[in-house]
Design a protein around this motif. Sequence first.
Motif, PDB file in Angstrom:
ATOM      1  N   ALA A 187      26.497  14.284  37.658  1.00  0.00           N
ATOM      2  CA  ALA A 187      25.820  14.745  36.435  1.00  0.00           C
ATOM      3  C   ALA A 187      25.597  16.244  36.557  1.00  0.00           C
ATOM      4  CB  ALA A 187      24.495  14.021  36.239  1.00  0.00           C
ATOM      5  N   ASP A 188      25.706  16.952  35.431  1.00  0.00           N
ATOM      6  CA  ASP A 188      25.530  18.401  35.444  1.00  0.00           C
ATOM      7  C   ASP A 188      25.322  18.875  34.004  1.00  0.00           C
ATOM      8  OD1 ASP A 188      25.422  21.072  36.030  1.00  0.00           O
ATOM      9  OD2 ASP A 188      27.494  21.255  36.748  1.00  0.00           O
ATOM     10  N   SER A 189      24.097  19.270  33.664  1.00  0.00           N
ATOM     11  CA  SER A 189      23.817  19.764  32.313  1.00  0.00           C
ATOM     12  C   SER A 189      22.584  20.648  32.348  1.00  0.00           C
ATOM     13  CB  SER A 189      23.615  18.601  31.332  1.00  0.00           C
ATOM     14  OG  SER A 189      22.531  17.782  31.731  1.00  0.00           O
ATOM     15  N   LEU A 190      22.480  21.525  31.346  1.00  0.00           N
ATOM     16  CA  LEU A 190      21.282  22.338  31.169  1.00  0.00           C
ATOM     17  C   LEU A 190      20.307  21.574  30.280  1.00  0.00           C
ATOM     18  CD1 LEU A 190      22.815  25.874  30.499  1.00  0.00           C
ATOM     19  CD2 LEU A 190      21.722  25.083  32.595  1.00  0.00           C
ATOM     20  N   GLN A 191      19.066  21.455  30.741  1.00  0.00           N
ATOM     21  CA  GLN A 191      18.064  20.710  29.981  1.00  0.00           C
ATOM     22  C   GLN A 191      16.801  21.554  29.811  1.00  0.00           C
ATOM     23  OE1 GLN A 191      18.868  18.053  28.514  1.00  0.00           O
ATOM     24  NE2 GLN A 191      20.653  17.291  29.641  1.00  0.00           N
ATOM     25  N   SER A 192      16.172  21.395  28.666  1.00  0.00           N
ATOM     26  CA  SER A 192      14.979  22.170  28.328  1.00  0.00           C
ATOM     27  C   SER A 192      13.766  21.703  29.129  1.00  0.00           C
ATOM     28  CB  SER A 192      14.689  22.036  26.834  1.00  0.00           C
ATOM     29  OG  SER A 192      14.379  20.682  26.524  1.00  0.00           O
ATOM     30  N   GLU A 193      12.746  22.554  29.120  1.00  0.00           N
ATOM     31  CA  GLU A 193      11.449  22.166  29.667  1.00  0.00           C
ATOM     32  C   GLU A 193      10.436  22.153  28.512  1.00  0.00           C
ATOM     33  OE1 GLU A 193      10.505  22.712  33.520  1.00  0.00           O
ATOM     34  OE2 GLU A 193      12.593  22.361  34.051  1.00  0.00           O
ATOM     35  N   GLN A 194       9.159  22.047  28.816  1.00  0.00           N
ATOM     36  CA  GLN A 194       8.141  21.855  27.778  1.00  0.00           C
ATOM     37  C   GLN A 194       8.213  22.962  26.720  1.00  0.00           C
ATOM     38  OE1 GLN A 194       7.683  21.257  30.952  1.00  0.00           O
ATOM     39  NE2 GLN A 194       6.533  19.373  31.202  1.00  0.00           N
ATOM     40  N   GLY A 195       8.540  22.592  25.477  1.00  0.00           N
ATOM     41  CA  GLY A 195       8.739  23.564  24.420  1.00  0.00           C
ATOM     42  C   GLY A 195       7.463  24.138  23.841  1.00  0.00           C
ATOM     43  N   SER A 196       6.309  23.592  24.214  1.00  0.00           N
ATOM     44  CA  SER A 196       5.033  24.156  23.761  1.00  0.00           C
ATOM     45  C   SER A 196       4.436  25.101  24.798  1.00  0.00           C
ATOM     46  CB  SER A 196       4.029  23.036  23.464  1.00  0.00           C
ATOM     47  OG  SER A 196       4.461  22.253  22.380  1.00  0.00           O
ATOM     48  N   TRP A 197       4.960  25.057  26.020  1.00  0.00           N
ATOM     49  CA  TRP A 197       4.399  25.870  27.099  1.00  0.00           C
ATOM     50  C   TRP A 197       5.399  26.861  27.690  1.00  0.00           C
ATOM     51  CZ3 TRP A 197       1.918  21.125  30.042  1.00  0.00           C
ATOM     52  CH2 TRP A 197       0.832  20.652  29.300  1.00  0.00           C
ATOM     53  N   PHE A 198       6.688  26.634  27.481  1.00  0.00           N
ATOM     54  CA  PHE A 198       7.733  27.523  27.976  1.00  0.00           C
ATOM     55  C   PHE A 198       8.502  28.110  26.801  1.00  0.00           C
ATOM     56  CE2 PHE A 198       7.940  25.124  32.154  1.00  0.00           C
ATOM     57  CZ  PHE A 198       7.733  26.227  32.975  1.00  0.00           C
ATOM     58  N   LEU A 199       8.880  29.375  26.903  1.00  0.00           N
ATOM     59  CA  LEU A 199       9.697  30.019  25.884  1.00  0.00           C
ATOM     60  C   LEU A 199      11.173  29.945  26.286  1.00  0.00           C
ATOM     61  CD1 LEU A 199       9.984  31.646  23.286  1.00  0.00           C
ATOM     62  CD2 LEU A 199       9.560  33.733  24.616  1.00  0.00           C
ATOM     63  N   ARG A 200      11.912  29.048  25.621  1.00  0.00           N
ATOM     64  CA  ARG A 200      13.366  28.889  25.793  1.00  0.00           C
ATOM     65  C   ARG A 200      13.757  28.715  27.258  1.00  0.00           C
ATOM     66  NH1 ARG A 200      12.839  33.434  22.224  1.00  0.00           N
ATOM     67  NH2 ARG A 200      12.812  32.641  20.079  1.00  0.00           N
ATOM     68  N   LYS A 201      12.966  27.943  27.970  1.00  0.00           N
ATOM     69  CA  LYS A 201      13.218  27.688  29.391  1.00  0.00           C
ATOM     70  C   LYS A 201      14.121  26.483  29.552  1.00  0.00           C
ATOM     71  CE  LYS A 201      12.172  27.869  33.932  1.00  0.00           C
ATOM     72  NZ  LYS A 201      13.149  26.922  34.443  1.00  0.00           N
ATOM     73  N   HIS A 202      15.133  26.604  30.399  1.00  0.00           N
ATOM     74  CA  HIS A 202      15.915  25.432  30.759  1.00  0.00           C
ATOM     75  C   HIS A 202      16.395  25.551  32.190  1.00  0.00           C
ATOM     76  CE1 HIS A 202      19.812  27.398  28.858  1.00  0.00           C
ATOM     77  NE2 HIS A 202      19.290  28.124  29.800  1.00  0.00           N
TER      78      HIS A 202
END
Length: 463
Positions: free
Chosen positions: A175-190
């Motif tokens: 498996a290999d993919s870029l995934q987001s983190e918390q969208g209310s606490w991080f700005l465009r973090k993945h």
Amino acid sequence: MDPLRPRCEHPVRAPEADRIVRSARTGPDGSVSLSRFRTWFAGRVRERKARVTRAPLDALSGWAADPETGDIGHASGGFFTVCGLDAHHPQGPTERWSQPIIEQPEIGILGILAKEFDGVLHLLMQAKTEPGNVDGAQLSPTVQATRSNYTGVHRGKAVPYLEYFLDPPAERIIADSLQSEQGSWFLRKHNRNMVVEAPDEPVPVLEDFCWLTPGQVYELLGEDDVVNMDARTVLSCLPLGAGGDPDRGARHSMTEVLSRITEARARTGMSAARLPLASVERWHRTDSGAIRHESGRFFSVIGVDVATSGREVRQWSQPMIEPCGPGLAALAVKDIGDTPHALLRLRAEPGFREGVELGPTLQCTPENYRDGVLSPPRFLDRVAAAEPGRIRFDAVQSEEGGRFYHARTRNVVLDAAVLDAPDDDPDYLWLSYPQISCLLDHSHYLNVQARSLVACLGTALLP
């Protein structure tokens, strides 16, 4: 087919999914029994205890507020910055607001190393202490590192096992993919989520690491605060149920699913722009040196001093986000025909790169609605009142302990009949498990709360 859209037929993935399912069903004992694991893990928790003390934000060693913007950053220029965000969501319950948020533009690696022993796949898990964890060490991926960590900005020890994930041969990537983190606490973090199979030669096992089967890890997911968020998001990307045609038996075709997501991103109108932290409205410094919303809702930005062992760095200071209370994330499931489905919600969050991702059926912090000022989200009352016999999974699990302080979420999988859930609401989508697995082969379709619950669905594989 549009080359930018996911190709969702995976004939080569079917054997991989079968191998993972078979390994998950081999019973409680792998190369290390669960009883031996618990003894080892209890020792790691004792030895890797962190001492975390609150500190004013303006007294954190190595951190300072910019005199013009008020943004809080590290002297090295690395790690992350606490800045402000101006958010605009015309279709949301609040049209416009500003808030603090974490900006961390670098992409980290969350990687689990896999290897077969006696024909059974095992995963190399790490007992890792994070300053925000409630009870010390939790099971994390083999590698859990920001770019600042693994390029040595912190001037600490090298990250173990990193070499397996920097340039793995294609045939060893599960498996290999870029995934987001918390969208209310991080700005465009993945982060890059990876599962990589080790080569045939022996892999040395360091003292904070242990080989476990997928079945053992799925069993531990049912216990509070054991498997950390970073491990859960990587586990969700395992190709369970993948292979063949994901449209078979599904409520919606993948073409319809992708179109619904695209349409939601086009119509939502969500926009977010970086703002000086000093300019956010209704957020103020407290007497203890933290930043808090005037209502007491949402979260606070606090400072901590940390001392621990077993980390690349033994002592440091940092800002953290502390939520106002525990979260609640629920996933409604039911069979449509003979095919299991889960109900996901099209959800806009200001920190998402694409504006909208699929979240759980319900995702909220109940404490925000206690005083009746804010309208509670749909299904909150029904999930809270659900009878135990209707609940298929229920555990309290920690959010990312490197940035969030004592952030915990009750993760629930329950029968859809409890909610009287809709079949045709435009904000919700019934997806079969193979369709969910298909989307997780790609980036930015399911948010981190939904991925945590997808990982918990793996407990259904247990005998």
